[in-house]
Design an enzyme around this catalytic site. Structure first.
Site, PDB file in Angstrom:
ATOM      1  N   LYS A 114      48.153  36.916  44.220  1.00 22.54           N
ATOM      2  CA  LYS A 114      48.119  35.158  43.273  1.00 22.54           C
ATOM      3  C   LYS A 114      48.885  36.051  41.792  1.00 22.54           C
ATOM      4  O   LYS A 114      49.276  35.290  41.457  1.00 22.54           O
ATOM      5  CB  LYS A 114      46.588  35.810  42.284  1.00 22.54           C
ATOM      6  CG  LYS A 114      45.452  35.069  42.983  1.00 22.54           C
ATOM      7  CD  LYS A 114      43.991  34.338  42.821  1.00 22.54           C
ATOM      8  CE  LYS A 114      43.025  33.571  43.500  1.00 22.54           C
ATOM      9  NZ  LYS A 114      41.892  33.336  42.013  1.00 22.54           N
ATOM     10  N   LYS A 200      44.672  28.788  53.836  1.00 24.15           N
ATOM     11  CA  LYS A 200      43.552  28.218  54.248  1.00 24.15           C
ATOM     12  C   LYS A 200      43.452  27.150  52.893  1.00 24.15           C
ATOM     13  O   LYS A 200      44.130  27.057  52.008  1.00 24.15           O
ATOM     14  CB  LYS A 200      42.936  29.846  53.156  1.00 24.15           C
ATOM     15  CG  LYS A 200      42.627  29.756  51.843  1.00 24.15           C
ATOM     16  CD  LYS A 200      42.136  31.074  51.253  1.00 24.15           C
ATOM     17  CE  LYS A 200      42.090  31.410  50.423  1.00 24.15           C
ATOM     18  NZ  LYS A 200      41.733  32.341  49.455  1.00 24.15           N
ATOM     19  N   LYS A 203      41.182  25.358  46.588  1.00 28.25           N
ATOM     20  CA  LYS A 203      40.541  24.600  44.534  1.00 28.25           C
ATOM     21  C   LYS A 203      42.190  25.128  44.407  1.00 28.25           C
ATOM     22  O   LYS A 203      42.807  24.649  43.918  1.00 28.25           O
ATOM     23  CB  LYS A 203      39.531  25.694  44.207  1.00 28.25           C
ATOM     24  CG  LYS A 203      38.232  25.267  44.285  1.00 28.25           C
ATOM     25  CD  LYS A 203      37.482  26.243  43.471  1.00 28.25           C
ATOM     26  CE  LYS A 203      36.805  27.670  44.352  1.00 28.25           C
ATOM     27  NZ  LYS A 203      36.188  28.076  43.779  1.00 28.25           N
TER      28      LYS A 203
HETATM   29  P1  TYM Z   1      35.151  31.308  46.030  1.00 28.54           P
HETATM   30  O1  TYM Z   1      35.090  31.230  44.331  1.00 28.54           O
HETATM   31  O2  TYM Z   1      37.403  31.189  46.296  1.00 28.54           O
HETATM   32  O3  TYM Z   1      35.358  30.876  47.262  1.00 28.54           O
HETATM   33  C1  TYM Z   1      33.527  30.920  47.194  1.00 28.54           C
HETATM   34  C2  TYM Z   1      33.294  31.208  48.515  1.00 28.54           C
HETATM   35  O4  TYM Z   1      33.767  30.187  49.593  1.00 28.54           O
HETATM   36  C3  TYM Z   1      34.300  31.086  50.554  1.00 28.54           C
HETATM   37  N1  TYM Z   1      35.782  30.214  50.583  1.00 28.54           N
HETATM   38  C4  TYM Z   1      36.449  29.320  51.849  1.00 28.54           C
HETATM   39  N2  TYM Z   1      35.327  30.237  53.669  1.00 28.54           N
HETATM   40  C5  TYM Z   1      36.554  29.454  54.419  1.00 28.54           C
HETATM   41  N3  TYM Z   1      38.181  29.271  54.055  1.00 28.54           N
HETATM   42  C6  TYM Z   1      37.830  29.024  53.209  1.00 28.54           C
HETATM   43  N4  TYM Z   1      39.381  27.863  53.104  1.00 28.54           N
HETATM   44  C7  TYM Z   1      37.492  28.904  51.849  1.00 28.54           C
HETATM   45  N5  TYM Z   1      38.421  29.115  50.727  1.00 28.54           N
HETATM   46  C8  TYM Z   1      37.075  29.836  49.781  1.00 28.54           C
HETATM   47  C9  TYM Z   1      34.834  32.029  50.107  1.00 28.54           C
HETATM   48  O5  TYM Z   1      34.818  33.163  51.033  1.00 28.54           O
HETATM   49  C10 TYM Z   1      33.633  32.526  49.010  1.00 28.54           C
HETATM   50  O6  TYM Z   1      32.865  33.475  49.804  1.00 28.54           O
HETATM   51  N6  TYM Z   1      35.253  36.423  44.285  1.00 28.54           N
HETATM   52  C11 TYM Z   1      34.868  34.989  44.537  1.00 28.54           C
HETATM   53  C12 TYM Z   1      33.630  35.006  43.857  1.00 28.54           C
HETATM   54  C13 TYM Z   1      33.142  36.045  43.547  1.00 28.54           C
HETATM   55  C14 TYM Z   1      32.147  36.558  44.866  1.00 28.54           C
HETATM   56  C15 TYM Z   1      31.050  37.662  44.132  1.00 28.54           C
HETATM   57  C16 TYM Z   1      31.685  36.438  46.061  1.00 28.54           C
HETATM   58  C17 TYM Z   1      32.689  36.763  42.259  1.00 28.54           C
HETATM   59  N7  TYM Z   1      32.001  37.620  42.582  1.00 28.54           N
HETATM   60  C18 TYM Z   1      30.489  38.691  44.448  1.00 28.54           C
HETATM   61  C19 TYM Z   1      30.724  37.497  46.635  1.00 28.54           C
HETATM   62  C20 TYM Z   1      30.383  38.013  46.092  1.00 28.54           C
HETATM   63  C21 TYM Z   1      35.932  33.740  44.835  1.00 28.54           C
HETATM   64  O7  TYM Z   1      36.914  33.764  44.197  1.00 28.54           O
HETATM   65  O8  TYM Z   1      35.616  33.052  45.662  1.00 28.54           O
END
Ligand code: TYM
Length: 340
Positions: A114, A200, A203
């Site tokens: 990032k 991947k 968003k």
């Molecule tokens: P975020 O918002 O990017 O994504 C949310 C969840 O979706 C999963 N994900 C995917 N899984 C499979 N294929 C993909 N292409 C894909 N894109 C996203 C992510 O693995 C995630 O589970 N840092 C985290 C949010 C967060 C969090 C936490 C998660 C903050 N605190 C504590 C777990 C525990 C994030 O940005 O996810």
């Protein structure tokens, strides 16, 4: 069991989020045993680690509540909230900043991705992001954290932080934090972009054609699937034949997960057929399965008052659950407080 996970309320919920994480959240909620608790939150504090528009963050946070509810998260059974309404997240992060090591954070691939070439211009929040994520789960003594593959490294860091904090500041028989396990769905750990089978679905991809949003209407979904990048070969009869064909592998994988069957079973139906036959079938499957979610979302998102109320109720419960662990962390560090 204490199940905790989060999602950033930036942009829209897409198929990667749904198959990689949210569908698992719903399953875990639905199979929850007596005495277990599910907490799902919007990581709005994480969202300010990148340049953002306050008005958009505000709107996206409420919309994400509607989206998660439409996917099947039930605010009466699960605790659904946003970090900003539970100050303990930010507080515990600061306490854990004393334990997390520069070297650990320097190894995080998300920061490298990032910040890119602009490392010096990246925010401090982007760097310490994984410490806040550790606080998110440790605060609630999470045992299971359902996430996609890309969050695995962050979860390992959370375990390292918990372990070191326990070692340094707690006695062996009374650890302050539980070490959480990441729960990663084997079949949908990494849903890839429709435009590039090696990156991947995300968003933050500038091309909306790269992802299926859970809010896309039927025509848009069909369009995106038909325009998805593929190769000219027909589908093979064995999964081994998908090796070296990232786009084909991704589309077959999506079909399999959506239909709850194995990739072998998908290939049994489509072996020898080209994408001209496969894509419409995949599009229809997506439209059919996501249709109910989309229509519930469109309905729910109108009711701003209800969405606010869901978050307020969730925050109240989350604050109560967070209190004891936060106090224990302050105490362990020798910080004087007047809660006794
Ligand atoms: P975020 O918002 O990017 O994504 C949310 C969840 O979706 C999963 N994900 C995917 N899984 C499979 N294929 C993909 N292409 C894909 N894109 C996203 C992510 O693995 C995630 O589970 N840092 C985290 C949010 C967060 C969090 C936490 C998660 C903050 N605190 C504590 C777990 C525990 C994030 O940005 O996810």
């Amino acid at each position: 069991m204490r199940i905790v996970s989060g999602i950033q309320p930036t942009g829209q919920l897409h198929l990667g989020n749904y198959l990689g994480a949210i569908r698992n959240w719903v399953r875990m909620q639905d199979e929850m045993e007596q005495g277990s608790e599910c907490l799902f939150f919007l990581a709005d504090l994480h969202a300010i680690s990148m340049p953002h528009s306050p008005a958009e963050l505000h709107a996206a946070t409420l919309e994400m509540v509607a989206a998660l509810t439409a996917c099947g998260i039930d605010p009466d059974r699960s605790i659904l909230f946003n970090q900003a309404q539970v100050p303990a997240h930010a507080e515990l992060q600061w306490l854990l900043n004393g334990t997390a090591r520069m070297g650990w954070l320097n190894r995080m691939t998300q920061f490298k991705d990032k910040s890119g070439k602009n490392r010096e211009g990246a925010s401090i929040a982007l760097f310490t992001y994984p410490v806040l994520q550790a606080a998110d789960v440790l605060l609630y003594q999470a045992t299971h954290v359902p996430v996609g593959e890309d969050q695995k490294q962050h979860l390992e860091l959370a375990r390292d932080v918990a372990q070191k904090f326990n070692n340094d500041f707690a006695s062996e028989d009374a650890p302050v934090f539980t070490l959480p396990d990441a729960i990663i769905p084997p079949d949908a750990a990494r849903i890839m972009s429709l435009r590039d089978g090696t990156s991947k679905m995300s968003k933050s991809d500038p091309s909306d054609m790269s992802r299926i949003n859970l809010t896309d209407d039927a025509d848009t979904i069909m369009q995106k699937v038909k325009k998805a990048k593929t190769d000219p070969e027909p589908l093979p009869s064995e999964v081994e034949g998908l090796a070296g064909r990232p786009e084909a592998n991704n589309l077959v994988g999506i079909y399999a997960t959506m239909a709850n069957i194995t990739p072998e079973a998908v290939l049994a139906d489509f072996a020898g057929k080209g994408f001209g036959a496969f894509k419409p079938a995949l599009g229809e499957l997506l439209v059919e399965t996501l249709g109910t979610i989309t229509s519930r979302f469109v309905e729910l998102k109108q009711d701003r008052e209800e969405l606010d109320a869901i978050l307020a109720k969730g925050a109240l419960k989350a604050r109560a659950l967070a209190g004891p662990t936060l106090n224990a962390a302050y105490d362990a560090l020798g910080l004087v407080r007047s809660h006794h």
